[in-house]
Design a protein around this motif. Sequence first.
Motif, PDB file in Angstrom:
ATOM      1  N   LEU A 157      -0.573  72.058 101.817  1.00 41.79           N
ATOM      2  CA  LEU A 157      -0.095  72.533 100.514  1.00 41.79           C
ATOM      3  C   LEU A 157       0.511  71.383  99.717  1.00 41.79           C
ATOM      4  O   LEU A 157       0.290  71.274  98.508  1.00 41.79           O
ATOM      5  CB  LEU A 157       0.922  73.657 100.712  1.00 41.79           C
ATOM      6  N   GLU A 158       1.244  70.502 100.381  1.00 43.96           N
ATOM      7  CA  GLU A 158       1.782  69.312  99.718  1.00 43.96           C
ATOM      8  C   GLU A 158       0.659  68.399  99.227  1.00 43.96           C
ATOM      9  O   GLU A 158       0.748  67.803  98.171  1.00 43.96           O
ATOM     10  CB  GLU A 158       2.712  68.539 100.668  1.00 43.96           C
ATOM     11  N   TYR A 159      -0.392  68.302 100.024  1.00 41.92           N
ATOM     12  CA  TYR A 159      -1.553  67.498  99.630  1.00 41.92           C
ATOM     13  C   TYR A 159      -2.157  68.044  98.336  1.00 41.92           C
ATOM     14  O   TYR A 159      -2.513  67.282  97.435  1.00 41.92           O
ATOM     15  CB  TYR A 159      -2.587  67.524 100.760  1.00 41.92           C
ATOM     16  N   LEU A 160      -2.279  69.374  98.252  1.00 43.73           N
ATOM     17  CA  LEU A 160      -2.827  69.988  97.050  1.00 43.73           C
ATOM     18  C   LEU A 160      -1.940  69.742  95.838  1.00 43.73           C
ATOM     19  O   LEU A 160      -2.424  69.500  94.738  1.00 43.73           O
ATOM     20  CB  LEU A 160      -2.988  71.495  97.246  1.00 43.73           C
ATOM     21  N   LYS A 161      -0.644  69.811  96.035  1.00 41.50           N
ATOM     22  CA  LYS A 161       0.292  69.680  94.913  1.00 41.50           C
ATOM     23  C   LYS A 161       0.487  68.234  94.484  1.00 41.50           C
ATOM     24  O   LYS A 161       0.511  67.931  93.292  1.00 41.50           O
ATOM     25  CB  LYS A 161       1.653  70.266  95.284  1.00 41.50           C
ATOM     26  N   ARG A 162       0.657  67.340  95.438  1.00 39.67           N
ATOM     27  CA  ARG A 162       1.065  65.965  95.111  1.00 39.67           C
ATOM     28  C   ARG A 162       0.103  64.883  95.591  1.00 39.67           C
ATOM     29  O   ARG A 162       0.359  63.709  95.386  1.00 39.67           O
ATOM     30  CB  ARG A 162       2.443  65.701  95.703  1.00 39.67           C
ATOM     31  N   GLY A 163      -0.948  65.276  96.283  1.00 41.17           N
ATOM     32  CA  GLY A 163      -1.878  64.287  96.804  1.00 41.17           C
ATOM     33  C   GLY A 163      -1.488  63.859  98.216  1.00 41.17           C
ATOM     34  O   GLY A 163      -0.491  64.318  98.774  1.00 41.17           O
TER      35      GLY A 163
END
Length: 184
Positions: free
Chosen positions: A12-18
């Motif tokens: 989810l962090e990857y989706l939001k911030r890369g």
Amino acid sequence: MAVLQDFCKLSLEYLKRGPNPKLYQSAAQKLNVQPEVIRNAVEGLVHLLIRSCKQKLNDLDFRDSMLTLGFSEAHQEILSAFFENKKEEILNVLNNYSHDLPHFKDLEWRFEVQLASRSLQHQITPLITMKLSLENRRGSVAIPGEQLVLQTDPTNLVHLTQVLEEALLEARSQHTRRFQRYIK
């Protein structure tokens, strides 16, 4: 089980911030694996979540996908709960990444001809003037966009029409449809 929940949070962090290599490095040290393995696992999970959201899978279809991919029953439960809880958030993130390009709204045109001038009595100069209205869309709401005034001669307009028709034919080709399906 806690490890899978951590991977869900990382995805989810990857989706939001890369991607975040520092987090992957610390997770790799805890699990005694290479950071590349962590990154690949997170990217795989992100891909799974994106495809599931784009395909609008319900809980049963999502579980079937997990079963096909070889996840255990416990892992299916965790992933399914995460997907159901975060589906709206993932869709919002994906919608924020989509490009809002202007869409055609209206076209007005006028054909003008200059028959002669003082110096050239027998000259005919045809011109086509077009007013192109565009709009932007946010969901189902149309936002007025810009209006472009274009002027061209018939020869260039015929050439432009041919190029656009070729582009439409290319857009209908099997290769392009396959590419568009992959994007959606």
